[in-house]
Motif scaffolding. Structure first.
Motif, PDB file in Angstrom:
ATOM      1  N   PHE A 252       9.065  17.828 -21.964  1.00  0.00           N
ATOM      2  CA  PHE A 252       8.533  18.778 -22.937  1.00  0.00           C
ATOM      3  C   PHE A 252       7.177  19.345 -22.506  1.00  0.00           C
ATOM      4  CE2 PHE A 252      11.682  16.978 -25.775  1.00  0.00           C
ATOM      5  CZ  PHE A 252      12.024  18.055 -26.588  1.00  0.00           C
ATOM      6  N   SER A 253       6.452  18.606 -21.662  1.00  0.00           N
ATOM      7  CA  SER A 253       5.093  19.035 -21.296  1.00  0.00           C
ATOM      8  C   SER A 253       4.995  19.624 -19.887  1.00  0.00           C
ATOM      9  CB  SER A 253       4.128  17.853 -21.411  1.00  0.00           C
ATOM     10  OG  SER A 253       4.493  16.813 -20.508  1.00  0.00           O
ATOM     11  N   PHE A 254       6.044  19.470 -19.070  1.00  0.00           N
ATOM     12  CA  PHE A 254       5.992  19.937 -17.672  1.00  0.00           C
ATOM     13  C   PHE A 254       5.870  21.465 -17.620  1.00  0.00           C
ATOM     14  CE2 PHE A 254       8.257  20.926 -13.573  1.00  0.00           C
ATOM     15  CZ  PHE A 254       7.267  20.437 -12.748  1.00  0.00           C
ATOM     16  N   GLN A 255       4.879  21.935 -16.880  1.00  0.00           N
ATOM     17  CA  GLN A 255       4.611  23.366 -16.801  1.00  0.00           C
ATOM     18  C   GLN A 255       5.155  24.008 -15.536  1.00  0.00           C
ATOM     19  OE1 GLN A 255       0.386  23.905 -17.313  1.00  0.00           O
ATOM     20  NE2 GLN A 255       0.350  22.904 -19.323  1.00  0.00           N
ATOM     21  N   GLY A 256       5.733  23.215 -14.666  1.00  0.00           N
ATOM     22  CA  GLY A 256       6.315  23.747 -13.438  1.00  0.00           C
ATOM     23  C   GLY A 256       7.746  24.215 -13.651  1.00  0.00           C
ATOM     24  N   SER A 257       8.434  24.419 -12.545  1.00  0.00           N
ATOM     25  CA  SER A 257       9.813  24.898 -12.596  1.00  0.00           C
ATOM     26  C   SER A 257      10.781  23.759 -12.272  1.00  0.00           C
ATOM     27  CB  SER A 257      10.010  26.038 -11.596  1.00  0.00           C
ATOM     28  OG  SER A 257      11.356  26.409 -11.519  1.00  0.00           O
ATOM     29  N   PHE A 258      11.894  23.725 -13.020  1.00  0.00           N
ATOM     30  CA  PHE A 258      12.936  22.736 -12.756  1.00  0.00           C
ATOM     31  C   PHE A 258      14.001  23.285 -11.813  1.00  0.00           C
ATOM     32  CE2 PHE A 258      11.296  20.971 -16.759  1.00  0.00           C
ATOM     33  CZ  PHE A 258      11.176  19.639 -16.399  1.00  0.00           C
ATOM     34  N   GLU A 259      13.784  24.453 -11.288  1.00  0.00           N
ATOM     35  CA  GLU A 259      14.758  25.053 -10.385  1.00  0.00           C
ATOM     36  C   GLU A 259      14.911  24.188  -9.135  1.00  0.00           C
ATOM     37  OE1 GLU A 259      15.598  29.316  -8.081  1.00  0.00           O
ATOM     38  OE2 GLU A 259      13.818  29.043  -9.340  1.00  0.00           O
TER      39      GLU A 259
ATOM     40  N   GLU B  57       9.894  22.050  -3.327  1.00  0.00           N
ATOM     41  CA  GLU B  57       8.574  22.600  -3.609  1.00  0.00           C
ATOM     42  C   GLU B  57       7.987  21.982  -4.879  1.00  0.00           C
ATOM     43  OE1 GLU B  57       6.429  26.984  -4.142  1.00  0.00           O
ATOM     44  OE2 GLU B  57       8.601  26.799  -3.942  1.00  0.00           O
ATOM     45  N   ASP B  58       6.703  21.664  -4.830  1.00  0.00           N
ATOM     46  CA  ASP B  58       5.958  21.077  -5.947  1.00  0.00           C
ATOM     47  C   ASP B  58       6.383  19.645  -6.265  1.00  0.00           C
ATOM     48  OD1 ASP B  58       4.536  23.439  -6.258  1.00  0.00           O
ATOM     49  OD2 ASP B  58       5.908  24.237  -7.758  1.00  0.00           O
ATOM     50  N   ASP B  59       6.962  18.935  -5.291  1.00  0.00           N
ATOM     51  CA  ASP B  59       7.279  17.527  -5.513  1.00  0.00           C
ATOM     52  C   ASP B  59       6.029  16.699  -5.771  1.00  0.00           C
ATOM     53  OD1 ASP B  59       9.984  17.282  -5.625  1.00  0.00           O
ATOM     54  OD2 ASP B  59      10.280  16.698  -3.538  1.00  0.00           O
ATOM     55  N   GLU B  60       4.907  17.144  -5.174  1.00  0.00           N
ATOM     56  CA  GLU B  60       3.655  16.418  -5.377  1.00  0.00           C
ATOM     57  C   GLU B  60       3.150  16.545  -6.812  1.00  0.00           C
ATOM     58  OE1 GLU B  60       2.835  20.518  -3.802  1.00  0.00           O
ATOM     59  OE2 GLU B  60       4.094  18.819  -3.223  1.00  0.00           O
ATOM     60  N   GLU B  61       3.726  17.462  -7.591  1.00  0.00           N
ATOM     61  CA  GLU B  61       3.364  17.588  -9.001  1.00  0.00           C
ATOM     62  C   GLU B  61       4.116  16.575  -9.873  1.00  0.00           C
ATOM     63  OE1 GLU B  61       1.045  19.766 -10.341  1.00  0.00           O
ATOM     64  OE2 GLU B  61       0.556  20.049  -8.226  1.00  0.00           O
ATOM     65  N   ILE B  62       5.059  15.867  -9.278  1.00  0.00           N
ATOM     66  CA  ILE B  62       5.840  14.870 -10.012  1.00  0.00           C
ATOM     67  C   ILE B  62       5.591  13.466  -9.462  1.00  0.00           C
ATOM     68  CG2 ILE B  62       8.175  14.114 -10.618  1.00  0.00           C
ATOM     69  CD1 ILE B  62       9.049  17.018 -10.496  1.00  0.00           C
ATOM     70  N   PHE B  63       5.602  13.344  -8.131  1.00  0.00           N
ATOM     71  CA  PHE B  63       5.410  12.046  -7.487  1.00  0.00           C
ATOM     72  C   PHE B  63       3.964  11.936  -7.004  1.00  0.00           C
ATOM     73  CE2 PHE B  63       9.858  13.305  -6.829  1.00  0.00           C
ATOM     74  CZ  PHE B  63      10.500  12.256  -7.470  1.00  0.00           C
ATOM     75  N   TYR B  64       3.203  11.095  -7.689  1.00  0.00           N
ATOM     76  CA  TYR B  64       1.769  10.994  -7.397  1.00  0.00           C
ATOM     77  C   TYR B  64       1.508  10.464  -5.995  1.00  0.00           C
ATOM     78  CZ  TYR B  64       2.510   6.086  -8.757  1.00  0.00           C
ATOM     79  OH  TYR B  64       2.984   4.794  -8.869  1.00  0.00           O
ATOM     80  N   THR B  65       2.441   9.679  -5.441  1.00  0.00           N
ATOM     81  CA  THR B  65       2.248   9.130  -4.096  1.00  0.00           C
ATOM     82  C   THR B  65       2.176  10.245  -3.056  1.00  0.00           C
ATOM     83  OG1 THR B  65       3.509   7.182  -4.778  1.00  0.00           O
ATOM     84  CG2 THR B  65       3.137   7.480  -2.423  1.00  0.00           C
ATOM     85  N   LEU B  66       3.011  11.268  -3.206  1.00  0.00           N
ATOM     86  CA  LEU B  66       2.983  12.400  -2.278  1.00  0.00           C
ATOM     87  C   LEU B  66       1.652  13.138  -2.364  1.00  0.00           C
ATOM     88  CD1 LEU B  66       6.608  13.806  -2.835  1.00  0.00           C
ATOM     89  CD2 LEU B  66       5.811  12.293  -1.010  1.00  0.00           C
ATOM     90  N   ALA B  67       1.142  13.307  -3.585  1.00  0.00           N
ATOM     91  CA  ALA B  67      -0.159  13.963  -3.761  1.00  0.00           C
ATOM     92  C   ALA B  67      -1.274  13.097  -3.187  1.00  0.00           C
ATOM     93  CB  ALA B  67      -0.407  14.233  -5.242  1.00  0.00           C
ATOM     94  N   PHE B  68      -1.132  11.779  -3.320  1.00  0.00           N
ATOM     95  CA  PHE B  68      -2.135  10.863  -2.789  1.00  0.00           C
ATOM     96  C   PHE B  68      -2.180  10.930  -1.266  1.00  0.00           C
ATOM     97  CE2 PHE B  68      -3.133   6.600  -1.127  1.00  0.00           C
ATOM     98  CZ  PHE B  68      -4.407   6.425  -1.638  1.00  0.00           C
ATOM     99  N   PHE B  69      -1.015  10.947  -0.626  1.00  0.00           N
ATOM    100  CA  PHE B  69      -0.963  11.072   0.832  1.00  0.00           C
ATOM    101  C   PHE B  69      -1.555  12.406   1.283  1.00  0.00           C
ATOM    102  CE2 PHE B  69       2.995   8.141   0.902  1.00  0.00           C
ATOM    103  CZ  PHE B  69       2.179   7.025   0.901  1.00  0.00           C
ATOM    104  N   GLN B  70      -1.237  13.458   0.548  1.00  0.00           N
ATOM    105  CA  GLN B  70      -1.719  14.784   0.917  1.00  0.00           C
ATOM    106  C   GLN B  70      -3.235  14.881   0.819  1.00  0.00           C
ATOM    107  OE1 GLN B  70      -0.122  17.881  -1.560  1.00  0.00           O
ATOM    108  NE2 GLN B  70      -0.707  19.511  -0.168  1.00  0.00           N
ATOM    109  N   GLU B  71      -3.814  14.200  -0.167  1.00  0.00           N
ATOM    110  CA  GLU B  71      -5.256  14.305  -0.389  1.00  0.00           C
ATOM    111  C   GLU B  71      -6.061  13.376   0.509  1.00  0.00           C
ATOM    112  OE1 GLU B  71      -8.470  13.896  -4.104  1.00  0.00           O
ATOM    113  OE2 GLU B  71      -6.301  13.705  -4.452  1.00  0.00           O
TER     114      GLU B  71
END
Length: 377
Positions: free
Chosen positions: A271-278, A136-150
Protein backbone atom coordinates in the motif's frame (compact mmCIF):
# COMPACT_ATOMS: atom_id res chain seq x y z
CA UNK A 1 19.66 -45.08 2.23
CA UNK A 2 18.03 -41.80 1.25
CA UNK A 3 14.55 -43.17 0.63
CA UNK A 4 12.53 -46.24 1.39
CA UNK A 5 11.15 -47.92 -1.72
CA UNK A 6 8.14 -49.13 0.33
CA UNK A 7 7.28 -45.55 1.35
CA UNK A 8 4.50 -44.28 -0.92
CA UNK A 9 5.67 -40.72 -0.12
CA UNK A 10 9.37 -41.38 -0.64
CA UNK A 11 9.66 -38.33 -2.91
CA UNK A 12 8.42 -36.11 -0.07
CA UNK A 13 10.99 -37.65 2.23
CA UNK A 14 13.78 -37.25 -0.31
CA UNK A 15 13.10 -33.56 -1.08
CA UNK A 16 12.46 -32.50 2.50
CA UNK A 17 14.01 -34.73 5.17
CA UNK A 18 16.84 -36.51 3.36
CA UNK A 19 17.87 -33.45 1.34
CA UNK A 20 18.62 -31.48 4.50
CA UNK A 21 20.72 -34.37 5.86
CA UNK A 22 23.34 -34.00 3.11
CA UNK A 23 26.52 -32.50 4.60
CA UNK A 24 26.89 -29.84 1.83
CA UNK A 25 23.27 -28.74 2.38
CA UNK A 26 23.80 -28.66 6.14
CA UNK A 27 26.87 -26.48 5.65
CA UNK A 28 25.00 -24.13 3.32
CA UNK A 29 22.11 -23.94 5.78
CA UNK A 30 24.47 -22.87 8.58
CA UNK A 31 26.16 -20.39 6.26
CA UNK A 32 22.81 -18.95 5.16
CA UNK A 33 21.62 -18.71 8.78
CA UNK A 34 24.66 -16.74 9.94
CA UNK A 35 24.60 -14.57 6.80
CA UNK A 36 20.97 -13.63 7.44
CA UNK A 37 21.79 -12.86 11.09
CA UNK A 38 24.65 -10.55 10.07
CA UNK A 39 22.62 -8.78 7.35
CA UNK A 40 19.66 -8.36 9.70
CA UNK A 41 21.96 -6.90 12.35
CA UNK A 42 23.42 -4.47 9.79
CA UNK A 43 19.94 -3.36 8.74
CA UNK A 44 18.93 -2.87 12.38
CA UNK A 45 21.85 -0.47 12.79
CA UNK A 46 20.87 1.31 9.55
CA UNK A 47 17.29 1.78 10.79
CA UNK A 48 18.55 3.27 14.05
CA UNK A 49 21.08 5.43 12.22
CA UNK A 50 18.73 6.96 9.62
CA UNK A 51 15.52 7.06 11.69
CA UNK A 52 13.40 7.88 8.63
CA UNK A 53 9.80 6.66 8.29
CA UNK A 54 9.98 6.22 4.51
CA UNK A 55 13.27 4.33 4.76
CA UNK A 56 11.73 1.98 7.34
CA UNK A 57 8.54 1.40 5.32
CA UNK A 58 10.58 0.71 2.20
CA UNK A 59 12.74 -2.05 3.68
CA UNK A 60 10.61 -3.42 6.53
CA UNK A 61 9.10 -6.39 4.57
CA UNK A 62 12.49 -7.91 3.77
CA UNK A 63 13.77 -7.00 7.24
CA UNK A 64 10.95 -8.73 9.13
CA UNK A 65 10.87 -11.49 6.51
CA UNK A 66 14.43 -12.28 7.57
CA UNK A 67 13.16 -13.48 10.95
CA UNK A 68 10.77 -15.86 9.19
CA UNK A 69 13.69 -17.11 7.08
CA UNK A 70 15.80 -17.69 10.20
CA UNK A 71 13.06 -19.78 11.83
CA UNK A 72 12.55 -21.73 8.60
CA UNK A 73 16.25 -22.47 8.16
CA UNK A 74 16.49 -23.64 11.76
CA UNK A 75 13.43 -25.85 11.27
CA UNK A 76 14.80 -27.28 8.02
CA UNK A 77 18.01 -28.21 9.83
CA UNK A 78 16.34 -29.92 12.80
CA UNK A 79 12.77 -30.93 11.90
CA UNK A 80 13.92 -33.84 9.73
CA UNK A 81 15.39 -35.76 12.65
CA UNK A 82 12.26 -35.11 14.73
CA UNK A 83 10.08 -36.37 11.86
CA UNK A 84 12.07 -39.59 11.49
CA UNK A 85 11.94 -40.17 15.26
CA UNK A 86 8.17 -39.64 15.13
CA UNK A 87 7.76 -42.15 12.29
CA UNK A 88 9.87 -44.73 14.15
CA UNK A 89 7.76 -44.32 17.32
CA UNK A 90 4.59 -44.51 15.24
CA UNK A 91 5.62 -47.96 13.92
CA UNK A 92 3.58 -47.46 10.73
CA UNK A 93 1.66 -50.38 9.30
CA UNK A 94 2.35 -51.25 5.63
CA UNK A 95 -0.38 -49.83 3.42
CA UNK A 96 -1.12 -53.29 2.00
CA UNK A 97 -1.76 -54.80 5.44
CA UNK A 98 -5.56 -54.46 5.34
CA UNK A 99 -6.43 -55.31 1.76
CA UNK A 100 -6.21 -53.97 -1.77
CA UNK A 101 -9.16 -51.56 -1.52
CA UNK A 102 -7.61 -49.50 1.27
CA UNK A 103 -4.17 -49.79 -0.35
CA UNK A 104 -5.46 -48.35 -3.64
CA UNK A 105 -7.16 -45.49 -1.82
CA UNK A 106 -3.95 -44.57 0.02
CA UNK A 107 -1.89 -44.87 -3.16
CA UNK A 108 -4.28 -42.53 -5.01
CA UNK A 109 -3.94 -39.91 -2.31
CA UNK A 110 -0.14 -40.40 -2.25
CA UNK A 111 0.03 -39.92 -6.02
CA UNK A 112 -1.87 -36.65 -5.68
CA UNK A 113 0.50 -35.38 -2.99
CA UNK A 114 3.58 -36.46 -4.98
CA UNK A 115 2.33 -34.53 -8.03
CA UNK A 116 1.57 -31.57 -5.77
CA UNK A 117 5.11 -31.74 -4.41
CA UNK A 118 6.60 -31.60 -7.92
CA UNK A 119 4.45 -28.56 -8.81
CA UNK A 120 5.40 -26.76 -5.58
CA UNK A 121 9.11 -27.50 -6.06
CA UNK A 122 9.16 -26.37 -9.70
CA UNK A 123 7.24 -23.13 -9.02
CA UNK A 124 9.43 -22.39 -5.96
CA UNK A 125 12.58 -22.89 -8.02
CA UNK A 126 11.21 -20.59 -10.74
CA UNK A 127 10.49 -18.00 -8.04
CA UNK A 128 14.08 -18.26 -6.78
CA UNK A 129 15.47 -17.81 -10.31
CA UNK A 130 13.19 -14.82 -10.95
CA UNK A 131 14.32 -13.18 -7.72
CA UNK A 132 17.93 -13.88 -8.67
CA UNK A 133 17.54 -12.10 -12.01
CA UNK A 134 18.11 -8.34 -11.54
CA UNK A 135 15.23 -5.94 -12.08
CA UNK A 136 15.42 -2.16 -12.08
CA UNK A 137 15.03 -0.58 -8.61
CA UNK A 138 15.68 -3.87 -6.78
CA UNK A 139 17.76 -1.85 -4.34
CA UNK A 140 14.53 -0.07 -3.35
CA UNK A 141 13.20 -3.37 -1.99
CA UNK A 142 16.25 -5.37 -0.88
CA UNK A 143 18.29 -3.30 1.55
CA UNK A 144 21.33 -5.57 1.15
CA UNK A 145 21.71 -4.53 -2.50
CA UNK A 146 21.53 -0.86 -1.50
CA UNK A 147 24.05 -1.51 1.27
CA UNK A 148 26.52 -3.10 -1.16
CA UNK A 149 26.02 -0.27 -3.62
CA UNK A 150 26.68 2.41 -1.00
CA UNK A 151 29.53 0.90 1.01
CA UNK A 152 31.20 -1.58 -1.39
CA UNK A 153 30.93 -0.05 -4.88
CA UNK A 154 34.06 -1.79 -6.14
CA UNK A 155 32.85 -5.25 -5.03
CA UNK A 156 29.19 -4.56 -5.65
CA UNK A 157 28.84 -6.80 -8.70
CA UNK A 158 30.32 -9.88 -7.02
CA UNK A 159 28.57 -9.38 -3.67
CA UNK A 160 25.21 -8.83 -5.36
CA UNK A 161 25.69 -11.99 -7.45
CA UNK A 162 26.36 -14.08 -4.32
CA UNK A 163 23.37 -12.51 -2.58
CA UNK A 164 21.07 -13.19 -5.54
CA UNK A 165 22.20 -16.82 -5.74
CA UNK A 166 20.97 -17.13 -2.18
CA UNK A 167 17.42 -16.72 -3.49
CA UNK A 168 17.80 -19.88 -5.57
CA UNK A 169 19.10 -21.83 -2.57
CA UNK A 170 16.35 -20.52 -0.29
CA UNK A 171 13.66 -21.39 -2.84
CA UNK A 172 14.69 -25.04 -2.46
CA UNK A 173 15.18 -25.03 1.31
CA UNK A 174 12.40 -22.80 2.67
CA UNK A 175 9.51 -25.14 1.72
CA UNK A 176 11.29 -28.10 3.41
CA UNK A 177 9.87 -27.73 6.98
CA UNK A 178 6.32 -27.44 5.64
CA UNK A 179 6.84 -30.40 3.33
CA UNK A 180 8.11 -32.40 6.31
CA UNK A 181 4.93 -31.51 8.18
CA UNK A 182 2.82 -32.61 5.20
CA UNK A 183 4.81 -35.86 4.96
CA UNK A 184 4.22 -36.69 8.62
CA UNK A 185 0.59 -35.52 8.42
CA UNK A 186 -0.14 -37.78 5.44
CA UNK A 187 1.36 -40.82 7.16
CA UNK A 188 -0.59 -40.03 10.32
CA UNK A 189 -3.78 -39.90 8.28
CA UNK A 190 -2.99 -43.25 6.68
CA UNK A 191 -2.38 -44.91 10.06
CA UNK A 192 -5.59 -43.51 11.56
CA UNK A 193 -7.51 -44.57 8.44
CA UNK A 194 -6.20 -48.12 8.81
CA UNK A 195 -7.15 -48.17 12.50
CA UNK A 196 -10.70 -47.05 11.61
CA UNK A 197 -10.81 -49.88 9.06
CA UNK A 198 -9.90 -52.36 11.81
CA UNK A 199 -12.60 -50.91 14.09
CA UNK A 200 -15.19 -51.65 11.43
CA UNK A 201 -14.29 -55.35 11.58
CA UNK A 202 -15.38 -55.59 15.22
CA UNK A 203 -18.98 -55.98 14.08
CA UNK A 204 -18.19 -58.64 11.51
CA UNK A 205 -19.72 -61.85 12.80
CA UNK A 206 -19.39 -65.23 11.14
CA UNK A 207 -22.32 -66.74 12.90
CA UNK A 208 -25.76 -67.78 11.81
CA UNK A 209 -27.69 -67.00 15.03
CA UNK A 210 -26.91 -63.72 16.80
CA UNK A 211 -28.92 -64.77 19.85
CA UNK A 212 -26.25 -67.31 20.81
CA UNK A 213 -23.29 -64.91 20.53
CA UNK A 214 -23.37 -64.01 24.19
CA UNK A 215 -22.55 -67.63 25.04
CA UNK A 216 -20.04 -68.09 22.23
CA UNK A 217 -16.64 -68.14 23.98
CA UNK A 218 -14.67 -67.98 20.73
CA UNK A 219 -16.58 -64.88 19.61
CA UNK A 220 -16.17 -63.17 22.99
CA UNK A 221 -12.44 -63.97 23.10
CA UNK A 222 -11.95 -62.73 19.54
CA UNK A 223 -13.83 -59.51 20.34
CA UNK A 224 -11.78 -58.94 23.50
CA UNK A 225 -8.48 -59.38 21.68
CA UNK A 226 -9.58 -57.07 18.88
CA UNK A 227 -10.74 -54.38 21.32
CA UNK A 228 -7.47 -54.57 23.28
CA UNK A 229 -5.47 -54.45 20.07
CA UNK A 230 -7.35 -51.33 18.90
CA UNK A 231 -7.00 -49.63 22.30
CA UNK A 232 -3.25 -50.27 22.29
CA UNK A 233 -2.87 -48.89 18.75
CA UNK A 234 -5.08 -45.88 19.51
CA UNK A 235 -3.04 -45.06 22.63
CA UNK A 236 0.18 -45.41 20.67
CA UNK A 237 -0.98 -43.03 17.93
CA UNK A 238 -2.34 -40.52 20.43
CA UNK A 239 0.69 -40.51 22.73
CA UNK A 240 3.21 -40.25 19.90
CA UNK A 241 1.17 -37.46 18.30
CA UNK A 242 1.01 -35.48 21.54
CA UNK A 243 4.74 -35.87 22.11
CA UNK A 244 5.40 -34.58 18.59
CA UNK A 245 3.08 -31.59 19.08
CA UNK A 246 4.75 -30.73 22.40
CA UNK A 247 8.19 -30.94 20.79
CA UNK A 248 7.10 -28.57 18.01
CA UNK A 249 5.16 -26.16 20.22
CA UNK A 250 7.81 -23.44 20.47
CA UNK A 251 8.65 -23.76 16.77
CA UNK A 252 4.96 -23.43 15.85
CA UNK A 253 4.61 -20.28 17.96
CA UNK A 254 7.70 -18.76 16.31
CA UNK A 255 6.32 -19.60 12.87
CA UNK A 256 2.96 -18.06 13.77
CA UNK A 257 4.49 -14.83 15.06
CA UNK A 258 7.02 -14.34 12.25
CA UNK A 259 4.48 -15.25 9.54
CA UNK A 260 1.88 -12.84 10.92
CA UNK A 261 4.40 -9.98 11.19
CA UNK A 262 5.80 -10.67 7.73
CA UNK A 263 2.32 -10.75 6.19
CA UNK A 264 1.30 -7.46 7.80
CA UNK A 265 4.57 -5.86 6.68
CA UNK A 266 4.00 -7.08 3.12
CA UNK A 267 0.49 -5.57 3.07
CA UNK A 268 1.78 -2.25 4.44
CA UNK A 269 4.56 -2.25 1.83
CA UNK A 270 2.16 -2.95 -1.05
CA UNK A 271 0.00 0.00 0.00
CA UNK A 272 2.93 2.37 0.62
CA UNK A 273 5.36 1.41 -2.19
CA UNK A 274 5.88 4.36 -4.53
CA UNK A 275 7.84 2.53 -7.21
CA UNK A 276 6.64 0.40 -10.09
CA UNK A 277 5.59 -3.24 -9.85
CA UNK A 278 6.17 -3.74 -13.55
CA UNK A 279 8.23 -6.88 -14.10
CA UNK A 280 7.56 -8.06 -10.53
CA UNK A 281 4.12 -9.62 -10.97
CA UNK A 282 5.59 -12.98 -11.97
CA UNK A 283 7.85 -12.86 -8.92
CA UNK A 284 4.88 -12.26 -6.65
CA UNK A 285 2.77 -14.94 -8.36
CA UNK A 286 5.45 -17.63 -8.09
CA UNK A 287 6.04 -16.65 -4.47
CA UNK A 288 2.39 -16.60 -3.39
CA UNK A 289 1.25 -19.74 -5.27
CA UNK A 290 3.44 -22.38 -3.52
CA UNK A 291 3.00 -20.67 -0.14
CA UNK A 292 -0.79 -20.63 -0.54
CA UNK A 293 -0.95 -24.24 -1.75
CA UNK A 294 1.23 -25.47 1.12
CA UNK A 295 -0.71 -23.69 3.84
CA UNK A 296 -4.04 -24.71 2.32
CA UNK A 297 -3.07 -28.39 2.36
CA UNK A 298 -1.70 -28.08 5.90
CA UNK A 299 -5.20 -27.09 7.01
CA UNK A 300 -6.73 -29.92 4.95
CA UNK A 301 -4.42 -32.47 6.57
CA UNK A 302 -5.11 -31.17 10.07
CA UNK A 303 -8.85 -31.25 9.53
CA UNK A 304 -8.61 -34.67 7.86
CA UNK A 305 -6.92 -36.15 10.93
CA UNK A 306 -9.60 -34.64 13.18
CA UNK A 307 -12.39 -35.98 10.94
CA UNK A 308 -10.89 -39.48 10.87
CA UNK A 309 -10.59 -39.62 14.65
CA UNK A 310 -14.23 -38.48 14.89
CA UNK A 311 -15.19 -41.21 12.41
CA UNK A 312 -13.44 -43.79 14.59
CA UNK A 313 -15.58 -42.73 17.56
CA UNK A 314 -18.74 -42.94 15.44
CA UNK A 315 -17.77 -46.44 14.26
CA UNK A 316 -17.36 -47.49 17.91
CA UNK A 317 -20.79 -46.12 18.78
CA UNK A 318 -22.31 -48.36 16.11
CA UNK A 319 -20.71 -51.51 17.54
CA UNK A 320 -22.91 -54.43 18.54
CA UNK A 321 -21.95 -54.13 22.21
CA UNK A 322 -25.22 -55.81 23.29
CA UNK A 323 -23.79 -59.13 22.04
CA UNK A 324 -20.75 -58.86 24.33
CA UNK A 325 -20.16 -60.18 27.80
CA UNK A 326 -19.54 -57.94 30.81
CA UNK A 327 -15.75 -57.94 30.45
CA UNK A 328 -15.90 -56.83 26.82
CA UNK A 329 -18.46 -54.15 27.66
CA UNK A 330 -16.11 -52.69 30.28
CA UNK A 331 -13.24 -52.67 27.77
CA UNK A 332 -15.59 -51.07 25.24
CA UNK A 333 -16.58 -48.28 27.67
CA UNK A 334 -12.91 -47.59 28.38
CA UNK A 335 -12.23 -47.34 24.64
CA UNK A 336 -15.20 -44.99 24.14
CA UNK A 337 -13.91 -42.72 26.90
CA UNK A 338 -10.47 -42.55 25.27
CA UNK A 339 -11.93 -41.78 21.83
CA UNK A 340 -14.58 -39.29 22.97
CA UNK A 341 -12.47 -36.22 22.20
CA UNK A 342 -11.22 -36.19 18.58
CA UNK A 343 -7.48 -35.90 18.11
CA UNK A 344 -6.32 -32.55 16.71
CA UNK A 345 -2.98 -31.23 15.51
CA UNK A 346 -3.01 -28.89 18.48
CA UNK A 347 0.05 -26.92 19.59
CA UNK A 348 -1.84 -25.08 22.34
CA UNK A 349 -5.40 -24.64 23.62
CA UNK A 350 -6.03 -21.91 21.02
CA UNK A 351 -3.82 -23.09 18.16
CA UNK A 352 -4.86 -26.21 16.26
CA UNK A 353 -4.55 -26.78 12.53
CA UNK A 354 -7.94 -27.11 10.85
CA UNK A 355 -10.74 -25.29 9.10
CA UNK A 356 -11.52 -23.19 12.18
CA UNK A 357 -8.00 -21.74 12.23
CA UNK A 358 -8.11 -21.15 8.46
CA UNK A 359 -11.38 -19.20 8.76
CA UNK A 360 -10.02 -17.09 11.63
CA UNK A 361 -6.89 -16.28 9.59
CA UNK A 362 -9.00 -15.27 6.58
CA UNK A 363 -11.10 -13.01 8.81
CA UNK A 364 -7.94 -11.40 10.21
CA UNK A 365 -6.56 -10.88 6.69
CA UNK A 366 -9.82 -9.27 5.60
CA UNK A 367 -9.76 -6.97 8.65
CA UNK A 368 -6.17 -5.87 7.96
CA UNK A 369 -6.92 -5.22 4.27
CA UNK A 370 -10.05 -3.25 5.18
CA UNK A 371 -8.20 -1.03 7.66
CA UNK A 372 -5.27 -0.38 5.32
CA UNK A 373 -7.67 0.26 2.42
CA UNK A 374 -9.50 2.83 4.53
CA UNK A 375 -6.24 4.57 5.48
CA UNK A 376 -5.11 4.58 1.88
CA UNK A 377 -8.13 6.64 0.75
Amino acid sequence: MFYDSDDCLWLFRLLSIDMCQFKPIKFLLKLAFYAVVVLTGIQTVMFLKKSETYYFLKYQPVYFGSFFILVTIYAASNAGELALAFIRQLEPWPINRLGHVLERRIKRQSTYFNILLIVISVVSLISGILHALPIEDDEEIFYTLAFFQEYFPRWQQYLCFIYRMGFVFLSIVLPAPFLIFMYVGCHSQYQICMLVHVLKTINEVNHTEESSLLLDKNYQEKTKNLLKFCIKRHCQLTNVGREAMNALQILAILFSITTAIFFICMIVFLFSFQGSFEGRYLRLATLIFPAGVIFLHEFFLGQGIENLSTLGFEVLLQSSWYHWNKENKMIYLTFLTNCKNPYKLQFSHSLSIGYELAVSILKSVYSVLSVLGYWNR
